[in-house]
Structure formats: C-alpha cells, structure tokens
Scaffold this active site. Structure first.
Site, PDB file in Angstrom:
ATOM      1  N   HIS A   1       0.841  -1.193   0.000  1.00 41.78           N
ATOM      2  CA  HIS A   1       0.000   0.000   0.000  1.00 41.78           C
ATOM      3  C   HIS A   1       0.873   1.239   0.000  1.00 41.78           C
ATOM      4  CE1 HIS A   1       0.756   1.011   4.207  1.00 41.78           C
ATOM      5  NE2 HIS A   1       0.698  -0.272   4.444  1.00 41.78           N
TER       6      HIS A   1
ATOM      7  N   LYS B   1     -13.034   6.627   7.248  1.00 37.81           N
ATOM      8  CA  LYS B   1     -12.924   7.949   6.624  1.00 37.81           C
ATOM      9  C   LYS B   1     -14.304   8.524   6.333  1.00 37.81           C
ATOM     10  CE  LYS B   1     -11.018   8.242   2.483  1.00 37.81           C
ATOM     11  NZ  LYS B   1     -11.925   8.964   1.549  1.00 37.81           N
TER      12      LYS B   1
END
Length: 934
Positions: free
Chosen positions: A158, A586
């Site tokens: 990532h 988020k």
C-alpha cells in the site's frame, strides 16, 4: 542515543528477570551506544555532540517536564543547517529502528520467562487449549473444528510502505545477533557478538534509507516474499507441530493458508497488469520450490540409512529404484537414492514453472512433478518407511516440517487475490455488449434491467466478444487479467487463485458482471442453470458506511436469483465477503465504522444461516484491517474475540499491511506468536464464543453513540469550511504523495477532495503529525450526547457504558484500541504543524475544535474505564510509548521546519533535494517509531 562509552567498557551482562524492564533498557542503551560510536566515527565528534545535545534536551523536556529545556531545543532545531538537520533526522530515525529491535527481543524474553515458570499467556495455544478443556471441549471436537476451518492472513502492499529491503535485511541481522546475546557466557563471545552488531549498524548508517525511484510492483512482490523466506515457510509448520503436540492422536488438517494481494490488486493501480500477475505467481512458485530443494538436499545428508541395517517398505524400495541415481557408494542407501531422484524432479519442476535453474545438479533434471500432490506422496512414502523400522525420530526435525510445508504452500506458496473496482468491470461489460449489439447503453439501464440482462447472458454458452473488433485498452487489459488467471490456475493449481474482489460493491449487478467476465475468459464452465462451475469466488467488498448498511440486502438479493445458490454450491460452497475498515472510518469516523461493521456482520450471518442449511454454503468474512486503529488495527487476538457471535465459525481472512507486516513477521519467533494468536482466537471464537446476541440495551446504546459520533465527525471533516486546506497544510500528505514508498498512487483521482483520497495516506498523515484523528475523533461528543444533561439519567447511562466495557468484548476491545491511540497522540506536538497553514486563523479555529474533542474523548474514557491515565491497564506498553517520545519529538520538530522550507520556496527557485530528503527521512523515522501507522 546513549552517550558513547569508551571502547573498553564491557557490554552489559545478562539480564534482570524478564518481567523487569531493566533488560530492555540495557538493550536499548547498548544499541544506542553502538549507534553513537558509529555516528562519531562516521560523522565526527561535532555531529555526535550535536545529536547527543538534542537527545538530552528532548529527554529533559519530555520526561522531566523541563520547559526551559523544551524552549532551548526548539531554538536549536530551528537554527540547524540542512546538513546538520539531515544528520539529526537520520540518527533519531535509526534509533527508532534499533529500539524496535530491542523491544521485539524483550517481548520474546518475557514470553520465554513466563513459559519457563509455567505461566500461560493470553493468545498462546497453550492458554487456549486450557480454556477449551475447562469448557469441556474434547480434543476430537477441536481437531474437527480445525478440519473445517480456514484461517488466512493476506499480505498487501500500500502507499505508505516506507522500508527498503536492504534496511530490513540489516535489521533482521541485528535482531538475530541481539537475540543470541542472552545465551553467550564468555567475555570473548560477547565482544565478538558486539563487533558483528557494530558492523551491521555501520552498514545501516552507510545504506541509503530512501528509494530514489518509486517502488515497482516487482519490488513489492520481492519485499513480501522475504517474509516467507525468513518466517512463514518454517514457522507455519512449527505452528502445526505445536497443534499436533496439543492434540495427540488426531490428524491436523491444513487449515492455515497464506494469501497475497501483491501482483493481483489492480484497484487504483495501473501498474498491476496481467504481466505482474504472472510475475507474482512465478516468483512465489520459485520461492516455494527453492525452499523445498534446499530441504530435500539436507534430508539427503541426514538420511544415510543403510538397507543392510534397516529393512525398508516395498513402496520405499520402488521409490529408490525409480531414481536414476546409480552411484555405487549409495547402492545400499535407498533414502539418499530416492532423495536424489526427488531433487532432480523438483529441479525440473522449478525450470518448467519458473524458467530458472536449481543451484545443484547431482543428476540431470528428470520428469517434473505434475503437481505438489505427487511430490507430497513421495515424501510420505519416505516417512512411512522410516516409521516401519523405528526411525520415527528422524522424521520430526526436517521431514515432517517439509511435508507440512508442501501441504500448506504447494507449488504456489500463497493464494493471490484479484481485485478491481466495480466501475471498471461495468465499463468492460458495457463495451462488450455494445460491440456485440446486445445493448447499446448498458450504463443507462436500471438495476432490474441489468440483472435481467446479465442472468440471460450467464445462461447463454456463447461468448460475447466479436472476432476482429477493436476494443479499448481497458477492455483488453481487464479481459487479459481473467484469461491469465485461467492460465495460472492450470499452471500452479486451484489454490493459486481463488478470489476476485470487487471494490465499491453497491449492487447485485456488480457481482453478476464479474461472473459474466469469468464466463467470457473460460473461468466458468457451463451456464448458470446448466451445471455451471466457477473457478473464482466473487467477493464483494463493502467499504463505506452506506455500503455496509446495504451489504446483507445485496447478498440476500444475489442468492435469491435463480441458479446462483446451486452454482456457488457446485463451485466449492464458499462465499467470502470483504469488509472495509479504512473507507468506512474515513466516511463515518472511528466508532461508527466499528459499529456498522459489527451490524453488517450480524446481518450477513442471518442471511447465510438458511443458505448453509439448504446448500452447504459457508460464509467467510474477510477483514480489510490496516495498521492504524483508524483502519481496523490493534491486536488481532482481541479483535477476533470481539467479533459478533456466529461470525467467525472457524472461517476468517484478514489483511496484514504496512509497517505492521515488518513488526509482526520480520522476527521469526515473534511471527509465530502472531500466527499462533490468530489460531488461538479463531478456536476460542468458534468453540467458546457465546451464541446469544449482546443485551438489547448494549446494542441500543452503541447505536446512539454511533449516530452522535458520526454527526460530530462528519461535521468536522465534511462540514467545516476550509477543512480540506487545513488537512493539506498541516499534515505531510503532500510530501507523502511525493515519497517513493508504494507502486500505487496516494489518491484515486487528481483532486484534493477527502472523498477521493485513499484512506491509507489519510490515516498515515494524521499519525505523522501526532493527531491520530481517525482513531478517536467523535467518541467524546458521542458519549457526551448519550449521557445527556439530567443528573439521575446521566448516572444511569454512565453505569450502562461501564457495564458494556466490563461485559461486552466488542466495546471493551474498541476502547482498548482507542486508549492506545490517545496514548500515542500528542496535540502539543501537533500545534507545531499549525505554523505551516496559509490561513493561520482558520487553522487555529479548526485545531481548537480538535483539541476540544480530544479533551472530551479523554474525559469519556476516564469516566467509562475508571482510569484517568492512558494505558493504565497496560503499564508495559505505556512505559514503552513514554520512553519512545523523547526520540520522536525531534523528528516532528524537524519535519515541520523542513516542510516549511520546502513549501516556502519561490516558483522559480530550484527544488532543494536535501530538504526533501530530510522530510522523507523524518517520515520514515516517525513511521518506525510509532510502528502501527500503515
């Protein structure tokens, strides 16, 4: 760094009892002293004394709360030249790495001491077996549960992967040398050991910490494979051996598998192609086969048994005779002859599957093995023959672990997942249909019309592609991925690829589209209603709060479609569903993300209970957890036990990401402890977990907390004017995007919208500036709203929350993780980053709101847990974090100063590479020091 000592000073002798921190402190000082010596030797006394001055002032300011020392440190750091700044950043970054090594060693030392005293630790298989026995769970039941289980950690790459492999390799060497010190007895041995550590620290100091070019997918593949070579290939068989010892007389099925996204995860990463998928599986196969070749070679040296002294089985005799080894010196050594033949067949297999050559060739390569099962069968012939002549003792050291490794890793090593966004699949299907004149504008169809069309096409054996048609690059590339998957399955076996994950799953048609693409590429044989079988499990990924709320309805509608349950049952009767922790956080904040995941899991279990009864279809939840608590991080053992009743049932996959991979698995012994904890928690959650739901009052309170917490979080992040500018100005998000730390871009689109930013760099940025906002924001407001204003009602509701903390694993684990995040946050340091904002007034206004919520969250935690100090229930972790802060604070101070210089340069002013390098080094050092930031 510890103050440098004269070279003649003896290294610390062994240690205080392991349940004391003195041994850890001694190790940290020892490594710090060596680092200090290396810095003085490499950079000169002046540089060393500057770094030591910074260390002393930081310790005085942090641990002794000396305000004057803090002000002096601030002035000193602001006035450093760029070369001095980079030198200080490097020193404190490397100290963070060395402190990690010392802490890991101490963790093992504590475990060994506890074990020697017969004290069982939570998360160990021994403790779990004792709990199962106390719960009257018999060994046969445990073995049966393992036979039906599937546990799989999945390694992913990532955009915040900061470590270079060269650095990791040097750190592994230092870790091994430090681990060996406890057993050294003579002064000579200890001096030699210290010299070797000094050499590796020197190597670290002279090795470039940063990449000059962006990490490629091939680099990420190689980084991941290093953990197989160092840890997984040997430690997973040891884990099975421990289970066999705990359950004597019972066969232990190979339930534990490794997974991998690297090379198959195309969501938002244009660098992942059919070529990288081939490269990933080729490299994985080479890693497994070279390990087997080495072990077979060593077995040949060990099994020197003469047939003149020990009669062998007929099957063993036949295996030896099939070998082309005709060496007269081995005529009476059937095991060596057989192993020489096995080695030559493995060498041929290596060449056929990977195109590479074995290091040794005692014989010319023979016919390759058609699959891992045939290799396994030969090894089992050897094992059975050894048992027949009372040589069982020769099986355990090497042959038994090799047999287990082949059962677990095969010729593919790990299952590679495919992943792509649903909108890409939709675009490919739309193009195929338009070119074939079956549907001119698929994108405009409503959901009902799409399902009807897709079901009809799934029942039509004819392909969609028109020969000679000119398809777009997207269409060609996506179809090539599926066709390559078919080739790889034929080459490496059915376990090489099993899952096709659909990011942003929002409808049933998203699932049907992937089924259609499988059919088009030959991964689905037959049709939906005519004995169809699919090679890949279609795995929806539910990521946002809205997606999680719709998950059960989508899956229920999917399985109500004619032919779907029967096709899934024929294709292995497995349904994986992936749940996204990062984007849901988020989207809705820490508490709401966790609560909606809990609710979604519970609802999905209700959907699949009748499907299991009617069709035998097993539900397996795949948890997309990251390193930070805001991304689902935290101890895996507690996280699994905190899952809702009935959601584990022996089946679990979970991602391992970022710096967490290194902290968990770089050290083999620590790696095995983490793998053991996954198995222990899964067994307890399956066999001991209560089947009843949490009390209704708990569930209602959690919903109220979620509603209020999400409102507070979204008001800040999505409803506050200027928040986007504040985030981009007062965190290193811009600099992280520039850093060569991942093959995938930090944002899905070229915008500054929070919605388009990947959740990983979102959380990483907040960690760097020590706010840690995704891991706690909104909880204080949620508790305040829930408690209300009336005194009597407030006391009653607080008592309820306290009872939830004591009695409900979900709530207790959530608060435990929140506790750790608050302990690592430091809003005093975070205020320094406000200096970087273009609009200071706006920045101060937003930060004041953040401070107020942080204080509310602290107060809420104290009221619920009864602990005013953070990590009061985990003093060892509290001390570790507290001792680390003085070495992180200078990195934060210098990061701010370097970012200021970097951002204030004029449009015509050339980029100062040394400034940018210093920023990136500070990012690396802070990530290492905070550990779970990815």
């Amino acid at each position: 760094m510890a103050k440098s000592a004269p070279k003649s000073t003896p290294a610390p002798r062994a240690r205080e009892p392991a349940d004391s921190d003195n041994a850890l402190i001694a190790d940290i000082r020892f490594l710090g002293r060596i680092l200090g010596d290396v810095i003085r030797e490499q950079e000169g006394r002046e540089a060393f004394e500057l770094i030591e001055r910074v260390r002393q002032l930081s310790v005085a300011g942090r641990l002794k709360r000396d305000a004057a020392a803090g002000r002096t440190l601030d002035r000193l750091l602001k006035n450093l030249g760029i070369d001095q700044t980079v030198s200080v950043v490097r020193a404190f970054s490397y100290f963070s790495h060395l402190a990690n090594i010392a802490e890991d060693r101490h963790q093992l030392r504590r475990h060994e001491a506890q074990e020697s005293r017969g004290v069982l630790e939570e998360g160990s298989l021994a403790m779990t077996m004792e709990r199962l026995a106390a719960g009257e769970i018999r060994a046969a039941e445990i073995a049966d549960a393992l036979a039906r289980a599937h546990i799989s950690p999945v390694l992913t790459a990532h955009p915040t992967e900061v470590q270079r492999k060269s650095i990791l390799d040097a750190q592994r060497a230092i870790s091994a040398l430090l681990g060996a010190r406890d057993a050294l007895r003579t002064e000579r041995e200890r001096r030699d050991n210290e010299s070797l550590i000094r050499a590796r620290v020197t190597q670290l100091w002279q090795t470039r910490m940063l990449r000059y070019t962006r990490l490629t997918v091939a680099d990420e593949i190689e980084n991941a494979l290093s953990y197989y070579r160092s840890t997984f290939l040997r430690e997973i068989p040891r884990l099975y051996a421990e289970l066999e010892e705990a359950l004597p007389g019972h066969d232990i099925a190979s339930f534990f598998r490794m997974g991998n996204w690297i090379g198959g995860d195309r969501d938002g990463n244009p660098n992942v192609t059919a070529a990288t998928l081939r490269a990933a599986l080729r490299s994985q196969s080479e890693t497994a086969l070279r390990f087997y070749l080495t072990e077979v070679h060593e077995l040949g040296a060990e099994l020197s048994i003469s047939a003149l002294l020990a009669p062998i089985t007929p099957a063993m005799q036949a295996l030896a005779e099939r070998s082309p080894d005709r060496n007269a010196h081995r005529e009476d050594e059937p095991y060596r002859r057989a192993l020489t033949g096995i080695y030559s067949r493995l060498a041929a297999t290596l060449h056929e599957l990977t195109g590479t050559e074995a290091l040794r060739h005692a014989l010319a390569p023979q016919a390759p093995y058609p699959d891992a099962a045939h290799f396994l069968a030969d090894l089992q012939v050897i094992a059975e023959s050894l048992r027949s002549h009372h040589a069982r003792a020769l099986i355990a050291p090497r042959l038994a672990p090799l047999i287990r490794a082949v059962q677990v890793f095969g010729f593919h090593l790990a299952t590679v997942d495919l992943r792509q966004s649903s909108d890409k699949h939709e675009a490919v299907v739309a193009e195929l249909l338009a070119v074939a004149s079956l549907e001119a504008d698929y994108a405009r169809l409503d959901e009902t019309a799409r399902r009807s069309l897709l079901l009809r096409l799934l029942d039509d054996p004819r392909p969609l592609r028109v020969r000679g048609a000119d398809y777009s690059a997207l269409c060609r590339d996506e179809l090539e991925i599926f066709e390559t998957a078919r080739e790889m399955l034929a080459r490496y076996g059915p376990a090489a690829l099993r899952h096709c994950i659909i990011s942003h799953t929002e409808s049933v048609s998203d699932l049907l589209e992937v089924m259609l693409l499988q059919k088009e590429a030959g991964l689905m044989r037959g049709t939906l209603s005519r004995e169809g079988v699919a090679d890949l499990i279609v795995v929806p990924l539910f990521e946002t709060i809205g997606d999680l709320r719709n998950a059960a309805d989508i899956m229920q509608a999917f399985y109500r479609l004619p032919g779907v349950p029967a096709l899934v049952a024929r294709s292995g009767a497995e349904q994986d569903i992936m749940l996204g922790y990062s984007d849901s956080n988020k989207d809705g904040g820490f508490f709401t993300s966790n609560w909606e995941l809990y609710r979604a899991e519970t609802a999905l279990v209700s959907v699949f209970e009748p499907l299991r009864a009617a069709h035998g279809i097993r539900l397996r939840l795949f948890h997309g957890r990251g390193g930070t608590v805001g991304r689902g991080g935290g101890p895996s053992y507690q996280a699994i036990l905190a899952q809702p009743p009935g959601t584990v049932n022996g089946q679990i996959r979970l991602t391992e990401q970022g710096e967490v991979i290194n902290s968990k698995y770089a050290n083999p012994a620590i790696g095995r402890r983490h793998l053991e904890a996954l198995v222990a928690a899964t067994l307890e959650a399956t066999l001991l977990h209560p089947t009843a739901s949490a009390p209704r009052a708990f569930l209602q309170a959690a919903q109220a907390l979620s509603d209020a917490g999400m409102a507070a979080y979204r008001e800040l992040v999505y409803g506050t004017p200027g928040f986007v500018d504040y985030f981009f100005d007062t965190t290193p998000i811009r600099e992280i995007a520039e850093l060569n730390i991942g093959s995938r871009p930090a944002s899905r689109k070229a915008t500054r919208a929070i919605e388009d930013l990947r959740a990983i760099p979102w959380g990483f940025s907040w960690g760097q500036c020590r706010v840690m906002l995704p891991g706690w924001y909104g909880f204080g407001s949620a508790v305040e709203a829930f408690l209300g204003q009336g005194e009597g009602e407030r006391e009653r509701r607080l008592a309820l929350l306290q009872r939830m903390h004591r009695q409900w694993p979900f709530f207790r684990t959530l608060l435990s993780n929140l506790d750790m995040v608050l302990a690592k946050s430091d809003l005093g340091i975070a205020t320094r980053y406000l200096e970087l904002g273009a609009d200071r007034r706006m920045g101060k206004r937003i930060f004041t709101a953040v401070q107020a919520e942080w204080q509310r969250t602290q107060s809420a935690m104290a009221a619920i847990t009864g602990e005013s100090a953070r990590l009061a229930s985990n003093p060892a972790l509290a001390r570790a974090i507290g001792n680390r802060f003085p070495y992180l604070d200078p990195l934060n101070h210098l990061q701010v100063e370097l970012m200021r210089r970097h951002r204030q340069r004029g449009p015509a002013e050339p980029l100062n590479e040394r400034v940018r390098r210093g920023i990136h080094l500070s990012i690396n050092g802070l990530a290492a020091g905070l550990r779970n930031t990815g």
